[in-house]
Design a protein around this motif. Sequence first.
Motif, PDB file in Angstrom:
ATOM      1  N   TYR A 165       0.848  -1.192   0.000  1.00  0.00           N
ATOM      2  CA  TYR A 165       0.000   0.000   0.000  1.00  0.00           C
ATOM      3  C   TYR A 165       0.895   1.259   0.000  1.00  0.00           C
ATOM      4  CZ  TYR A 165      -2.950   3.675   1.889  1.00  0.00           C
ATOM      5  OH  TYR A 165      -3.590   4.865   2.092  1.00  0.00           O
ATOM      6  N   ASP A 166       1.936   1.252   0.819  1.00  0.00           N
ATOM      7  CA  ASP A 166       2.824   2.413   0.960  1.00  0.00           C
ATOM      8  C   ASP A 166       3.607   2.721  -0.311  1.00  0.00           C
ATOM      9  OD1 ASP A 166       2.159   2.896   3.551  1.00  0.00           O
ATOM     10  OD2 ASP A 166       3.919   1.904   4.432  1.00  0.00           O
ATOM     11  N   PHE A 167       4.202   1.691  -0.916  1.00  0.00           N
ATOM     12  CA  PHE A 167       5.138   1.949  -2.006  1.00  0.00           C
ATOM     13  C   PHE A 167       4.656   1.440  -3.366  1.00  0.00           C
ATOM     14  CE2 PHE A 167       7.966   2.175   1.688  1.00  0.00           C
ATOM     15  CZ  PHE A 167       8.662   3.347   1.418  1.00  0.00           C
ATOM     16  N   TRP A 168       4.272   0.176  -3.396  1.00  0.00           N
ATOM     17  CA  TRP A 168       4.040  -0.482  -4.674  1.00  0.00           C
ATOM     18  C   TRP A 168       2.803   0.063  -5.387  1.00  0.00           C
ATOM     19  CZ3 TRP A 168       0.781  -4.307  -6.961  1.00  0.00           C
ATOM     20  CH2 TRP A 168       1.354  -4.948  -8.077  1.00  0.00           C
TER      21      TRP A 168
ATOM     22  N   HIS B 258       1.276   2.876  -4.913  1.00  0.00           N
ATOM     23  CA  HIS B 258       1.550   4.267  -5.285  1.00  0.00           C
ATOM     24  C   HIS B 258       2.351   4.318  -6.600  1.00  0.00           C
ATOM     25  CE1 HIS B 258       3.304   8.288  -5.115  1.00  0.00           C
ATOM     26  NE2 HIS B 258       4.483   7.704  -5.271  1.00  0.00           N
ATOM     27  N   GLU B 259       3.356   3.431  -6.661  1.00  0.00           N
ATOM     28  CA  GLU B 259       4.250   3.381  -7.820  1.00  0.00           C
ATOM     29  C   GLU B 259       3.495   2.945  -9.086  1.00  0.00           C
ATOM     30  OE1 GLU B 259       7.189   4.536  -7.450  1.00  0.00           O
ATOM     31  OE2 GLU B 259       7.859   4.051  -9.470  1.00  0.00           O
TER      32      GLU B 259
ATOM     33  N   ASP C 157      10.591  10.585 -13.756  1.00  0.00           N
ATOM     34  CA  ASP C 157      11.335  11.555 -12.952  1.00  0.00           C
ATOM     35  C   ASP C 157      12.346  10.774 -12.109  1.00  0.00           C
ATOM     36  OD1 ASP C 157      12.345  13.356 -11.198  1.00  0.00           O
ATOM     37  OD2 ASP C 157      10.446  13.826 -10.198  1.00  0.00           O
ATOM     38  N   PRO C 158      13.578  10.664 -12.595  1.00  0.00           N
ATOM     39  CA  PRO C 158      14.570   9.807 -11.917  1.00  0.00           C
ATOM     40  C   PRO C 158      15.046  10.350 -10.569  1.00  0.00           C
ATOM     41  CG  PRO C 158      15.342  10.542 -14.101  1.00  0.00           C
ATOM     42  CD  PRO C 158      14.100  11.310 -13.791  1.00  0.00           C
ATOM     43  N   THR C 159      14.525  11.502 -10.145  1.00  0.00           N
ATOM     44  CA  THR C 159      15.046  12.083  -8.891  1.00  0.00           C
ATOM     45  C   THR C 159      14.052  12.012  -7.737  1.00  0.00           C
ATOM     46  OG1 THR C 159      14.190  14.263  -9.436  1.00  0.00           O
ATOM     47  CG2 THR C 159      16.438  13.774 -10.178  1.00  0.00           C
ATOM     48  N   ARG C 160      12.881  11.400  -7.962  1.00  0.00           N
ATOM     49  CA  ARG C 160      11.816  11.526  -6.953  1.00  0.00           C
ATOM     50  C   ARG C 160      11.893  10.507  -5.819  1.00  0.00           C
ATOM     51  NH1 ARG C 160       7.845   7.537  -8.415  1.00  0.00           N
ATOM     52  NH2 ARG C 160       8.389   6.705 -10.449  1.00  0.00           N
ATOM     53  N   TYR C 161      12.596   9.377  -6.014  1.00  0.00           N
ATOM     54  CA  TYR C 161      12.477   8.226  -5.097  1.00  0.00           C
ATOM     55  C   TYR C 161      12.963   8.510  -3.681  1.00  0.00           C
ATOM     56  CZ  TYR C 161      11.829   6.157  -9.632  1.00  0.00           C
ATOM     57  OH  TYR C 161      11.363   5.902 -10.894  1.00  0.00           O
ATOM     58  N   TYR C 162      14.072   9.215  -3.583  1.00  0.00           N
ATOM     59  CA  TYR C 162      14.655   9.456  -2.252  1.00  0.00           C
ATOM     60  C   TYR C 162      13.670  10.205  -1.362  1.00  0.00           C
ATOM     61  CZ  TYR C 162      17.630  11.342   1.397  1.00  0.00           C
ATOM     62  OH  TYR C 162      18.139  11.695   2.616  1.00  0.00           O
ATOM     63  N   ALA C 163      13.147  11.338  -1.859  1.00  0.00           N
ATOM     64  CA  ALA C 163      12.222  12.147  -1.045  1.00  0.00           C
ATOM     65  C   ALA C 163      10.966  11.343  -0.716  1.00  0.00           C
ATOM     66  CB  ALA C 163      11.865  13.422  -1.790  1.00  0.00           C
ATOM     67  N   GLU C 164      10.447  10.586  -1.689  1.00  0.00           N
ATOM     68  CA  GLU C 164       9.226   9.790  -1.437  1.00  0.00           C
ATOM     69  C   GLU C 164       9.460   8.772  -0.324  1.00  0.00           C
ATOM     70  OE1 GLU C 164       7.373   9.836  -5.986  1.00  0.00           O
ATOM     71  OE2 GLU C 164       8.083   7.947  -5.139  1.00  0.00           O
TER      72      GLU C 164
END
Length: 223
Positions: free
Chosen positions: A123-126, A128-129, A141-148
Amino acid sequence: MSQLLNSSLARKYVMALSGLFLVIFLVLHVTINLASVLSPDFFNEASHFMGYNPLVQFIMQPILIAGVIVHFVMGFVLEAQNRKARGSVGYTRYKGSANASWVSRNMIYSGLVVLAFLGLHFYDFWIHEMAYKYVEANPEDPTRYYAETVEKFAPIWRTVLYVIAFVLLSLHLWHGFASSFQSMGMNNKYTPGIKRFAKAFALVVPLAFAFIAIYHHLNPITH
Ligand code: HEM
């Protein structure tokens, strides 16, 4: 095939093999996640690669999900079978702690907690992805993962639930990983060493996951 799956030995074998496969996944997962602490740029690159590579998305991901399903369905089957066997020999012959450790007798419960964790985690990651990529069809957007990822650990309740699940994951691996070699019929001079490695793995990997969750909770991104 159905005859093979009817044998309890074959079922244990399938359980061990799918478990070992999931252990390999854990190694990859904890390595990429550790990068979210050590190098956010590398974490973004690796996550983007995993998220958009067709081989990973359309071959490895379905195989992984199938591995999880096989492991827990077979876990329930083995548990039901064990309960039936215990019923027929009666309590006089099954002395619980006299024959097996607490952890090994409660694999179904530690497994259920890990399964519940996976529900929350998907629910949290997959989900959403999947929605981000395939439903909303957002541009890459290759820069979004860290902040998410860091933002997910802002609420204390999620961080605590994750850490509790990692303790149970540790217990599950403590017995499961070490005994998988026995289930596959391995018994030679390397077995004690492999078992020691499996027990160390059962401590170190969940500890690393817990460290990542707590670290991000304590180090939020300040805008
Ligand atoms: C602090 C700990 C963890 C963090 C930060 C984390 C983070 C993530 C992230 C960012 C994804 C990617 C979602 C996507 O792009 O599809 C993911 C997927 C996943 N995680 Fe974790 N994870 C953690 C622990 C775990 C543990 C302990 C397990 C297993 C017991 C696990 C199992 C999975 C699975 C099965 C997926 C789906 C993989 C796929 O996309 O096919 N995770 N996780």
